[in-house]
Design a protein around this motif. Structure first.
Motif, PDB file in Angstrom:
ATOM      1  N   ALA A   1       2.767  -4.212  -1.993  1.00  0.00           N
ATOM      2  CA  ALA A   1       2.267  -3.276  -2.342  1.00  0.00           C
ATOM      3  C   ALA A   1       3.930  -2.703  -2.760  1.00  0.00           C
ATOM      4  N   ALA A   2       4.666  -3.125  -1.280  1.00  0.00           N
ATOM      5  CA  ALA A   2       6.127  -3.250  -1.932  1.00  0.00           C
ATOM      6  C   ALA A   2       7.235  -3.794  -2.528  1.00  0.00           C
ATOM      7  N   LEU A   3       6.010  -5.059  -2.969  1.00  0.00           N
ATOM      8  CA  LEU A   3       7.365  -5.792  -4.214  1.00  0.00           C
ATOM      9  C   LEU A   3       7.332  -4.538  -5.853  1.00  0.00           C
ATOM     10  N   GLU A   4       5.265  -3.948  -5.606  1.00  0.00           N
ATOM     11  CA  GLU A   4       5.419  -2.968  -7.197  1.00  0.00           C
ATOM     12  C   GLU A   4       5.855  -1.451  -6.767  1.00  0.00           C
ATOM     13  N   GLY A   5       6.616  -1.291  -5.099  1.00  0.00           N
ATOM     14  CA  GLY A   5       6.936  -0.226  -5.087  1.00  0.00           C
ATOM     15  C   GLY A   5       6.226   1.095  -4.548  1.00  0.00           C
ATOM     16  N   ARG A   6       4.757   0.596  -4.631  1.00  0.00           N
ATOM     17  CA  ARG A   6       4.333   1.187  -3.504  1.00  0.00           C
ATOM     18  C   ARG A   6       4.317   2.063  -2.044  1.00  0.00           C
ATOM     19  N   LEU A   7       4.984   0.905  -1.901  1.00  0.00           N
ATOM     20  CA  LEU A   7       5.224   1.187  -0.169  1.00  0.00           C
ATOM     21  C   LEU A   7       6.056   2.677  -0.539  1.00  0.00           C
ATOM     22  N   GLY A   8       6.479   2.857  -1.607  1.00  0.00           N
ATOM     23  CA  GLY A   8       7.879   4.113  -1.554  1.00  0.00           C
ATOM     24  C   GLY A   8       9.590   3.615  -0.902  1.00  0.00           C
ATOM     25  N   GLU A   9      10.428   4.159  -1.814  1.00  0.00           N
ATOM     26  CA  GLU A   9      11.808   4.482  -1.578  1.00  0.00           C
ATOM     27  C   GLU A   9      12.059   5.144  -0.502  1.00  0.00           C
ATOM     28  N   ALA A  10      13.922   5.345  -0.483  1.00  0.00           N
ATOM     29  CA  ALA A  10      14.498   6.423   0.441  1.00  0.00           C
ATOM     30  C   ALA A  10      14.005   7.942   0.267  1.00  0.00           C
ATOM     31  N   ASP A  11      13.457   7.689  -1.549  1.00  0.00           N
ATOM     32  CA  ASP A  11      13.577   9.421  -1.892  1.00  0.00           C
ATOM     33  C   ASP A  11      11.899   9.558  -2.250  1.00  0.00           C
ATOM     34  N   ARG A  12      11.424   8.636  -2.091  1.00  0.00           N
ATOM     35  CA  ARG A  12      10.110   8.594  -2.653  1.00  0.00           C
ATOM     36  C   ARG A  12       8.900   8.245  -1.286  1.00  0.00           C
ATOM     37  N   LEU A  13       8.067   9.256  -1.155  1.00  0.00           N
ATOM     38  CA  LEU A  13       6.750   8.959   0.253  1.00  0.00           C
ATOM     39  C   LEU A  13       6.124   7.931  -0.278  1.00  0.00           C
ATOM     40  N   PRO A  14       5.479   7.155   0.333  1.00  0.00           N
ATOM     41  CA  PRO A  14       4.436   5.450  -0.368  1.00  0.00           C
ATOM     42  C   PRO A  14       3.242   6.596  -1.053  1.00  0.00           C
ATOM     43  N   GLU A  15       2.898   5.532  -1.955  1.00  0.00           N
ATOM     44  CA  GLU A  15       1.590   5.905  -2.132  1.00  0.00           C
ATOM     45  C   GLU A  15       0.631   5.960  -1.152  1.00  0.00           C
ATOM     46  N   ARG A  16      -0.152   7.017  -1.177  1.00  0.00           N
ATOM     47  CA  ARG A  16      -1.069   7.024  -0.452  1.00  0.00           C
ATOM     48  C   ARG A  16      -2.190   6.027  -0.237  1.00  0.00           C
ATOM     49  N   PRO A  17      -2.414   5.856  -1.705  1.00  0.00           N
ATOM     50  CA  PRO A  17      -3.902   4.274  -1.349  1.00  0.00           C
ATOM     51  C   PRO A  17      -3.333   3.392  -0.155  1.00  0.00           C
ATOM     52  N   SER A  18      -2.134   3.173  -0.465  1.00  0.00           N
ATOM     53  CA  SER A  18      -1.407   1.101  -0.502  1.00  0.00           C
ATOM     54  C   SER A  18      -0.391   2.163   1.357  1.00  0.00           C
ATOM     55  N   ALA A  19      -0.745   3.163   1.123  1.00  0.00           N
ATOM     56  CA  ALA A  19      -0.678   3.520   2.721  1.00  0.00           C
ATOM     57  C   ALA A  19      -1.611   3.503   3.801  1.00  0.00           C
ATOM     58  N   MET A  20      -2.898   4.055   2.968  1.00  0.00           N
ATOM     59  CA  MET A  20      -3.919   4.251   4.269  1.00  0.00           C
ATOM     60  C   MET A  20      -4.742   2.721   4.689  1.00  0.00           C
ATOM     61  N   ALA A  21      -4.519   2.195   3.545  1.00  0.00           N
ATOM     62  CA  ALA A  21      -5.169   0.460   3.367  1.00  0.00           C
ATOM     63  C   ALA A  21      -4.155  -0.187   4.157  1.00  0.00           C
ATOM     64  N   LEU A  22      -2.902   0.472   4.797  1.00  0.00           N
ATOM     65  CA  LEU A  22      -2.027  -0.506   5.228  1.00  0.00           C
ATOM     66  C   LEU A  22      -2.510  -0.571   6.996  1.00  0.00           C
ATOM     67  N   LEU A  23      -1.903   1.474   6.833  1.00  0.00           N
ATOM     68  CA  LEU A  23      -2.844   1.631   8.535  1.00  0.00           C
ATOM     69  C   LEU A  23      -4.655   1.797   8.935  1.00  0.00           C
ATOM     70  N   THR A  24      -5.609   1.123   8.177  1.00  0.00           N
ATOM     71  CA  THR A  24      -6.253   1.189   8.270  1.00  0.00           C
ATOM     72  C   THR A  24      -6.912  -0.777   8.347  1.00  0.00           C
ATOM     73  N   SER A  25      -5.842  -1.729   7.750  1.00  0.00           N
ATOM     74  CA  SER A  25      -5.821  -2.642   8.224  1.00  0.00           C
ATOM     75  C   SER A  25      -6.078  -3.578   9.720  1.00  0.00           C
ATOM     76  N   PRO A  26      -6.438  -4.818   9.497  1.00  0.00           N
ATOM     77  CA  PRO A  26      -6.407  -5.384  11.435  1.00  0.00           C
ATOM     78  C   PRO A  26      -4.430  -4.895  11.770  1.00  0.00           C
ATOM     79  N   LEU A  27      -4.184  -5.007  10.470  1.00  0.00           N
ATOM     80  CA  LEU A  27      -2.631  -5.631  10.772  1.00  0.00           C
ATOM     81  C   LEU A  27      -2.021  -4.278  11.923  1.00  0.00           C
ATOM     82  N   ILE A  28      -2.419  -2.924  11.488  1.00  0.00           N
ATOM     83  CA  ILE A  28      -2.784  -2.164  12.297  1.00  0.00           C
ATOM     84  C   ILE A  28      -3.308  -1.361  13.034  1.00  0.00           C
ATOM     85  N   GLY A  29      -4.657  -1.338  12.836  1.00  0.00           N
ATOM     86  CA  GLY A  29      -5.835  -1.115  13.085  1.00  0.00           C
ATOM     87  C   GLY A  29      -6.130   0.537  13.110  1.00  0.00           C
ATOM     88  N   LEU A  30      -5.760   1.560  13.112  1.00  0.00           N
ATOM     89  CA  LEU A  30      -5.887   3.009  13.111  1.00  0.00           C
ATOM     90  C   LEU A  30      -7.829   2.875  12.302  1.00  0.00           C
TER      91      LEU A  30
END
Length: 205
Positions: free
Chosen positions: A82-111
């Motif tokens: 997702a980061a390589l494809e720019g879906r985690l946003g940039e300095a002036d752009r927020l992360p895309e919601r689907p990619s952000a939710m996937a990270l937050l609820t993944s085993p990596l974070i665990g929310l």
């Protein structure tokens, strides 16, 4: 997180060996506390041979399960993509919601979904109304500084653990953005150089 681009497998092995030896000698890290992760099992034999030749003792065999099959590793690979494809946003752009939710609820974070609802409710309590869904949550995820401030604000409260996990996710996003920036910068520099060279070859009438 640091990125190094090697010109050959031998140069790559030499750099990895140098890093491992430095960590062992300078910081006292035991050999069995370090690991080398390879892109594919097919590269393992050659990599082991090169590392041993450079004085790095190895445990030996390939893992029984590929890392990409492990839930946390799979989540990290998905997030890196997702980061390589720019879906985690940039300095002036927020992360895309689907990619952000996937990270937050993944085993990596665990929310959990409940954790996210509670965090959303808390974040909206003293902040301006959102213009887009989860704008406030995504803004915190995009900024380790904001995430750390939230962690301090909620310290010892009922959402302290959830805020800490959100801060961890923010650090993951920042680290991956940094890696992508390091990888893309040399490529951009080469393109600029090619453009300049092409321009230098143009002659006006």
């Amino acid at each position: 997180v640091a990125v190094r681009v090697a010109s050959s497998p031998a140069q790559e092995a030499a750099h990895v060996a140098r890093m491992l030896r430095g960590e062992h000698v300078l910081h006292g890290t035991a050999w069995d506390r370090m690991a080398v992760i390879l892109r594919s099992a097919g590269r393992m034999q050659a990599a082991c041979r090169e590392l041993r030749r450079r004085g790095v003792p190895l445990a030996g065999t390939s893992p029984a399960v590929l890392l990409r099959a492990e839930p946390a590793s799979g989540a990290l690979l998905t997030t890196a993509r997702a980061a390589l494809e720019g879906r985690l946003g940039e300095a002036d752009r927020l992360p895309e919601r689907p990619s952000a939710m996937a990270l937050l609820t993944s085993p990596l974070i665990g929310l959990s979904a409940l954790d996210l609802r509670r965090l959303r409710r808390r974040l909206r309590a003293d902040r301006p109304a959102e213009r887009v869904p989860d704008e406030i949550l995504l803004s915190v995820l995009a900024s380790p500084q904001e995430a750390d401030a939230l962690t301090e604000e909620l310290d010892e409260g009922p959402l302290a653990e959830q805020a800490g996990l959100l801060a961890r996710a923010a650090r993951v996003v920042a680290a991956l953005r940094g890696v992508v920036g390091q990888v893309q910068a040399p490529a951009a520099g080469r393109e600029d150089a090619d453009d300049a060279a092409a321009g230098a070859g143009v002659r006006g009438p």
